[in-house]
Design an enzyme around this catalytic site. Structure first.
Site, PDB file in Angstrom:
ATOM      1  N   CYS A   2      10.541  13.206   6.429  1.00 16.11           N
ATOM      2  CA  CYS A   2      11.900  13.705   6.615  1.00 16.11           C
ATOM      3  C   CYS A   2      12.876  13.147   5.586  1.00 16.11           C
ATOM      4  O   CYS A   2      12.734  12.027   5.121  1.00 16.11           O
ATOM      5  CB  CYS A   2      12.403  13.320   7.996  1.00 16.11           C
ATOM      6  SG  CYS A   2      11.304  13.783   9.311  1.00 16.11           S
ATOM      7  N   ARG A  27       9.261  15.543  -1.087  1.00 20.08           N
ATOM      8  CA  ARG A  27       8.624  14.735  -0.054  1.00 20.08           C
ATOM      9  C   ARG A  27       7.937  15.592   1.020  1.00 20.08           C
ATOM     10  O   ARG A  27       7.139  15.085   1.787  1.00 20.08           O
ATOM     11  CB  ARG A  27       9.661  13.826   0.623  1.00 20.08           C
ATOM     12  CG  ARG A  27      10.220  12.766  -0.318  1.00 20.08           C
ATOM     13  CD  ARG A  27      11.223  11.886   0.376  1.00 20.08           C
ATOM     14  NE  ARG A  27      10.695  11.301   1.599  1.00 20.08           N
ATOM     15  CZ  ARG A  27       9.877  10.262   1.633  1.00 20.08           C
ATOM     16  NH1 ARG A  27       9.527   9.668   0.525  1.00 20.08           N
ATOM     17  NH2 ARG A  27       9.426   9.799   2.775  1.00 20.08           N
ATOM     18  N   TRP A  83       9.994  16.863   9.174  1.00 13.04           N
ATOM     19  CA  TRP A  83       8.549  17.048   9.251  1.00 13.04           C
ATOM     20  C   TRP A  83       8.192  16.593  10.654  1.00 13.04           C
ATOM     21  O   TRP A  83       8.390  15.434  11.003  1.00 13.04           O
ATOM     22  CB  TRP A  83       7.874  16.244   8.160  1.00 13.04           C
ATOM     23  CG  TRP A  83       6.463  16.644   7.949  1.00 13.04           C
ATOM     24  CD1 TRP A  83       5.846  17.806   8.365  1.00 13.04           C
ATOM     25  CD2 TRP A  83       5.463  15.894   7.273  1.00 13.04           C
ATOM     26  NE1 TRP A  83       4.549  17.811   7.967  1.00 13.04           N
ATOM     27  CE2 TRP A  83       4.270  16.661   7.301  1.00 13.04           C
ATOM     28  CE3 TRP A  83       5.441  14.665   6.635  1.00 13.04           C
ATOM     29  CZ2 TRP A  83       3.090  16.221   6.716  1.00 13.04           C
ATOM     30  CZ3 TRP A  83       4.260  14.238   6.056  1.00 13.04           C
ATOM     31  CH2 TRP A  83       3.103  15.009   6.097  1.00 13.04           C
ATOM     32  N   ASN A 109      15.059   9.812  11.364  1.00 14.96           N
ATOM     33  CA  ASN A 109      13.692   9.686  10.839  1.00 14.96           C
ATOM     34  C   ASN A 109      13.013   8.583  11.618  1.00 14.96           C
ATOM     35  O   ASN A 109      13.605   7.520  11.801  1.00 14.96           O
ATOM     36  CB  ASN A 109      13.687   9.243   9.366  1.00 14.96           C
ATOM     37  CG  ASN A 109      14.128  10.345   8.440  1.00 14.96           C
ATOM     38  OD1 ASN A 109      14.267  11.499   8.848  1.00 14.96           O
ATOM     39  ND2 ASN A 109      14.355   9.993   7.189  1.00 14.96           N
ATOM     40  N   GLY A 110      11.786   8.804  12.032  1.00 12.48           N
ATOM     41  CA  GLY A 110      11.048   7.745  12.719  1.00 12.48           C
ATOM     42  C   GLY A 110      10.521   8.226  14.054  1.00 12.48           C
ATOM     43  O   GLY A 110      10.434   9.434  14.308  1.00 12.48           O
ATOM     44  N   GLU A 514     -10.494  -7.438   2.384  1.00 14.40           N
ATOM     45  CA  GLU A 514      -9.343  -6.836   1.714  1.00 14.40           C
ATOM     46  C   GLU A 514      -8.386  -7.920   1.203  1.00 14.40           C
ATOM     47  O   GLU A 514      -7.830  -7.800   0.107  1.00 14.40           O
ATOM     48  CB  GLU A 514      -8.640  -5.882   2.697  1.00 14.40           C
ATOM     49  CG  GLU A 514      -7.406  -5.179   2.175  1.00 14.40           C
ATOM     50  CD  GLU A 514      -7.644  -4.274   0.979  1.00 14.40           C
ATOM     51  OE1 GLU A 514      -8.788  -4.118   0.534  1.00 14.40           O
ATOM     52  OE2 GLU A 514      -6.646  -3.737   0.464  1.00 14.40           O
ATOM     53  N   LYS A 518      -7.280  -8.183  -2.667  1.00 18.92           N
ATOM     54  CA  LYS A 518      -5.868  -8.131  -3.108  1.00 18.92           C
ATOM     55  C   LYS A 518      -5.559  -9.322  -3.992  1.00 18.92           C
ATOM     56  O   LYS A 518      -4.944  -9.196  -5.042  1.00 18.92           O
ATOM     57  CB  LYS A 518      -4.894  -8.158  -1.917  1.00 18.92           C
ATOM     58  CG  LYS A 518      -4.868  -6.981  -0.972  1.00 18.92           C
ATOM     59  CD  LYS A 518      -4.438  -5.692  -1.547  1.00 18.92           C
ATOM     60  CE  LYS A 518      -5.587  -4.921  -2.111  1.00 18.92           C
ATOM     61  NZ  LYS A 518      -5.495  -3.492  -2.126  1.00 18.92           N
ATOM     62  N   GLU A 521      -7.399  -9.196  -7.479  1.00 18.43           N
ATOM     63  CA  GLU A 521      -7.056  -8.146  -8.436  1.00 18.43           C
ATOM     64  C   GLU A 521      -5.661  -8.304  -9.033  1.00 18.43           C
ATOM     65  O   GLU A 521      -5.447  -7.911 -10.170  1.00 18.43           O
ATOM     66  CB  GLU A 521      -7.254  -6.748  -7.853  1.00 18.43           C
ATOM     67  CG  GLU A 521      -6.211  -6.299  -6.873  1.00 18.43           C
ATOM     68  CD  GLU A 521      -6.433  -4.874  -6.386  1.00 18.43           C
ATOM     69  OE1 GLU A 521      -6.558  -3.974  -7.211  1.00 18.43           O
ATOM     70  OE2 GLU A 521      -6.456  -4.690  -5.158  1.00 18.43           O
ATOM     71  N   HIS A 537     -23.796 -20.113   7.066  1.00 19.79           N
ATOM     72  CA  HIS A 537     -25.021 -19.764   6.335  1.00 19.79           C
ATOM     73  C   HIS A 537     -24.852 -19.904   4.825  1.00 19.79           C
ATOM     74  O   HIS A 537     -25.594 -19.301   4.064  1.00 19.79           O
ATOM     75  CB  HIS A 537     -25.453 -18.337   6.695  1.00 19.79           C
ATOM     76  CG  HIS A 537     -25.729 -18.178   8.158  1.00 19.79           C
ATOM     77  ND1 HIS A 537     -26.796 -18.796   8.789  1.00 19.79           N
ATOM     78  CD2 HIS A 537     -25.052 -17.524   9.135  1.00 19.79           C
ATOM     79  CE1 HIS A 537     -26.765 -18.492  10.076  1.00 19.79           C
ATOM     80  NE2 HIS A 537     -25.705 -17.734  10.315  1.00 19.79           N
ATOM     81  N   LYS A 636      -5.480   3.216 -11.673  1.00 20.86           N
ATOM     82  CA  LYS A 636      -5.212   3.798 -10.341  1.00 20.86           C
ATOM     83  C   LYS A 636      -6.300   4.787  -9.927  1.00 20.86           C
ATOM     84  O   LYS A 636      -6.606   4.923  -8.750  1.00 20.86           O
ATOM     85  CB  LYS A 636      -3.832   4.477 -10.368  1.00 20.86           C
ATOM     86  CG  LYS A 636      -3.303   4.859  -9.009  1.00 20.86           C
ATOM     87  CD  LYS A 636      -2.889   3.632  -8.190  1.00 20.86           C
ATOM     88  CE  LYS A 636      -2.636   3.960  -6.745  1.00 20.86           C
ATOM     89  NZ  LYS A 636      -2.717   2.763  -5.886  1.00 20.86           N
TER      90      LYS A 636
HETATM   91  C1  F6R Z   1      -7.695  -2.035  -4.808  1.00 25.64           C
HETATM   92  C2  F6R Z   1      -7.857  -0.677  -5.266  1.00 25.64           C
HETATM   93  C3  F6R Z   1      -9.227  -0.199  -5.603  1.00 25.64           C
HETATM   94  C4  F6R Z   1      -9.420   1.216  -5.035  1.00 25.64           C
HETATM   95  C5  F6R Z   1     -10.756   1.822  -5.503  1.00 25.64           C
HETATM   96  C6  F6R Z   1     -10.988   3.190  -4.886  1.00 25.64           C
HETATM   97  O1  F6R Z   1      -6.351  -2.310  -4.537  1.00 25.64           O
HETATM   98  O2  F6R Z   1      -6.915   0.046  -5.366  1.00 25.64           O
HETATM   99  O3  F6R Z   1     -10.214  -1.052  -5.114  1.00 25.64           O
HETATM  100  O4  F6R Z   1      -9.379   1.130  -3.644  1.00 25.64           O
HETATM  101  O5  F6R Z   1     -10.761   1.934  -6.888  1.00 25.64           O
HETATM  102  O6  F6R Z   1      -9.961   4.058  -5.183  1.00 25.64           O
HETATM  103  P1  F6R Z   1      -9.745   5.407  -4.403  1.00 25.64           P
HETATM  104  O7  F6R Z   1      -9.272   5.090  -3.051  1.00 25.64           O
HETATM  105  O8  F6R Z   1      -8.736   6.159  -5.229  1.00 25.64           O
HETATM  106  O9  F6R Z   1     -11.082   6.107  -4.369  1.00 25.64           O
END
Ligand code: F6R
Length: 641
Positions: A2, A27, A83, A109-110, A514, A518, A521, A537, A636
């Site tokens: 929204c 959006r 939306w 919104n929400g 995860e 994070k 990376e 282990h 990305k």
């Molecule tokens: C970590 C990260 C990567 C993606 C991976 C898969 O922050 O962004 O590990 O998760 O490259 O990417 P997608 O989800 O686009 O297939």
């Protein structure tokens, strides 16, 4: 997703609002509406579909004598692109919503978590609702307080104080037409206020007002703004004034998009309540708990085994789903591991989870009646696409959870669930992680609820009540995003460490993976995530007084087990940073540092415990001066094998 625009000042409010809504069109929305203060009070126009439908309707109304602006030197109005969350895509569900007398108009919104209670309370007072939305409780509440003798502004504050959940709300009134009231509760919707010497603007997103002003203030959680032409006062809900910093938005599009945040990753972390609200929109009936996934038809439509974007079979035969093979990479694979837990627990369908890069090389067993589920935010990850193809070639149904609309994964799949996270610019996945967890929670509930799907075993979990729990999720995420000095303190204390260990169990074990991903990376600190029970282990040999160990120890089914792991780490001199449930004082006596997350139903906890992982990694990377949004060697979309 929204959009909100409000205007008060000498320009024509209608054209400012329509222009602003147009800027937010990207959006996505399903209907739109506008309220303008005219000579005869508040005039509302709403239309389903594109903004052009609303504009056409307004043009037709222009000759109507009812629709003349108040006077030529002053114009006020609010507009909204909706939306759907509560209630279908219809004109009467589009915003703005009014009280009975038509003197108060509201856009929101929400998700109002307590809207069912508020609605019943108002109905008991004789209020008749004209829409199925949660929003409509707001103008009626304001009206109730005004009838009790409060002036509009006080009534608005009183009504806002009754709302639970994460929301952004803007309202206007014919009683005090020189004011717009705007509030932000939590993080489901931002509110930015633009100020020029003789006018004020309110918007959910900066691009909505950039054509008119660059001088803005951002509302924080729990703040209410009273915007008047050329001036804005900001208050806490108890009426205490708040002194706000004014920001000047730079002209380049990147700064404009980043707004109040230093990095896209930071912005995207703080957008997660809103992203999850968008993920839920229109998919859960929060009164009944029924889940509907629009492009994953679970009904038998008779279009053949691989029906249009669904898992349909020949007419009259229920769909049998023997198991699901999830294929994904990186963060998306971690989301898949959480999904395994959710789908097996809620729908009783066995799930196996593979790295996209491994699946096709292990000659997977694929039988008819199973589904391969690709999870990929970009929809372009070569390894995930190859694994999806391998499943499809062998005869599995192919589903995908994707963020990027029109991506290859979406085009290949027969059934798609969109993450609806909005654009994620930071290379590090954050909001797409949370939204893909929520998508799988929805999938699990939909599979459990759908009588036409025969699953491995009958589920005895109440998927309807689990789906209703989702109404609280944006609010819980907002609470987890509250300012907390611990992240900076931890970054200052531990940025010189070369190794970190992350431990979790049960549904929070993938969050340990995860957390480690994070950190490594974006800050280039080596980190490992482990199921806590595995520590003995091998990894236990690493623990000494230089090793920070992040332990996810929220009050879930394996809490006691996690406590004993913490004790084992402490016994070997390790430094424990615990992620714990708010109010758990006992853990404070065992751990060296505690990061709190709010209490939540167990199956929702990963969507909360993921956030401290992101915030910790972010602060650490900032402290180390790393390029947070574009970490070295990463992209990305990983479109190569
Ligand atoms: C970590 C990260 C990567 C993606 C991976 C898969 O922050 O962004 O590990 O998760 O490259 O990417 P997608 O989800 O686009 O297939």
């Amino acid at each position: 997703m929204c959009g909100i625009i409000g205007y008060i000042g000498p320009r024509n409010a209608t054209s400012v609002i329509l222009n602003g809504l147009r800027r937010l069109e990207y959006r996505g929305y399903d209907s739109a509406g506008i309220a303008i203060l005219g000579a005869h009070g508040i005039h509302v126009t709403r239309a389903v579909g594109k903004l052009s439908n609303l504009e056409l309707r307004m043009k037709n109304e222009e000759n109507d004598s009812q629709f003349s602006i108040l006077n030529s030197s002053f114009s006020v109005g609010i507009g909204h692109t909706r939306w759907a969350t509560h209630g279908g895509v219809t004109e009467h569900n589009a915003h703005p919503h009014l009280n009975d007398a038509g003197t108060v108009a509201v856009i929101q919104n929400g998700i109002i978590e307590n809207f069912v209670e508020l609605k019943h309370e108002l109905q008991a007072e004789g209020v008749r609702f004209r829409s199925e939305t949660d929003t409509e409780v707001i103008p009626h509440l304001v009206d109730l307080y005004m009838k009790a003798g409060m002036p509009f502004v006080r009534a608005a504050f009183a009504a806002i104080a009754r709302l639970q959940g994460s929301n952004a709300v803007v309202m206007m009134s014919a009683q005090e037409p020189d004011k717009l009231i705007a509030t932000r509760l939590g993080n489901a919707g931002g509110i930015v206020i633009g100020i020029n010497p003789d006018e004020a603007f309110v918007a959910s997103d900066i691009p909505g007002i950039l054509d008119y002003t660059r001088n803005v203030i951002f509302l924080e959680d729990g703040e209410v703004a009273i915007a008047q032409a050329g001036q804005v006062g900001v208050y806490r809900l108890d009426g205490a004034p708040v002194s706000k910093q004014r920001h000047v938005i730079a002209w380049d599009p990147v700064s404009a998009e980043k707004g109040e945040y230093r990095h896209f990753m930071q912005k995207e972390i703080f957008e997660q309540a809103r992203a999850v609200t968008d993920t839920l929109r229109g998919r859960v009936n929060f009164e009944t708990g029924e889940v509907t996934l629009e492009s994953l038809a679970l009904t038998d439509t008779g279009t053949g085994r691989h029906g249009d974007k669904g898992i349909t079979q020949s007419p009259g035969r229920p769909v049998t789903l023997s198991r699901i093979a999830t294929v994904a990479c990186g963060t998306s694979k971690h989301a898949g591991l959480i999904g395994k837990f959710l789908i097996e627990r809620i729908a009783r369908i066995p799930v196996e989870v593979d790295y996209g890069s491994e699946y096709r090389y292990r000659d997977p067993i694929v039988e008819p009646g199973m589904a391969v589920l690709g999870i990929t935010q970009s929809g372009e990850t070569a390894d995930t696409l190859a694994a999806m193809s391998a499943g499809k070639e062998r005869g599995a149904r192919l589903w995908a959870i994707v963020n990027a609309i029109g991506s290859q994964a979406e085009r290949m799949a027969e059934g798609v669930i969109h993450m609806r996270a909005g654009p994620e610019i930071g290379v590090c996945s954050t909001k797409t992680f949370l939204t893909s967890i929520v998508d799988q929670y929805l999938l699990a509930c939909a599979l459990a609820q759908h009588a036409n799907v025969q699953t491995f075993e009958r589920s005895n979990v109440d998927s309807f009540s689990l789906a209703r729990d989702l109404a609280h999720l944006p609010g819980l995420i907002s609470q987890t995003l509250k300012p907390d000095p611990i992240y900076e303190a931890l970054a200052n204390r531990f940025h010189d460490r070369r190794h970190f260990l992350f431990l979790g169990r049960g549904i929070n074990y993938p969050i340990a993976l995860e957390g480690a991903l994070k950190l490594k990376e974006i800050s280039y600190i080596h980190a490992e995530g482990y199921p806590a029970g595995e520590m003995k282990h091998g990894p236990i040999a690493l623990i000494d007084e230089r090793m920070p160990v992040v332990c996810i120890a929220v009050q879930d089914g394996v809490y006691e087990k996690m406590i004993s792991q913490i004790e084992q780490v402490k016994a070997r001199g390790g430094i424990v940073i615990a992620i714990a449930t708010e109010g758990d004082d006992a853990i404070g006596r065992k751990a060296d540092y505690v990061i709190n997350v709010p209490a939540a139903p167990e199956l929702l906890t990963p969507a909360l415990t993921a956030i401290p992982m992101q915030r910790l990694a972010y602060e650490m990377a900032v402290r180390l001066g790393c390029d947070v949004d574009q970490p070295r060697n990463l992209a990305k979309s990983v479109t190569v094998e």
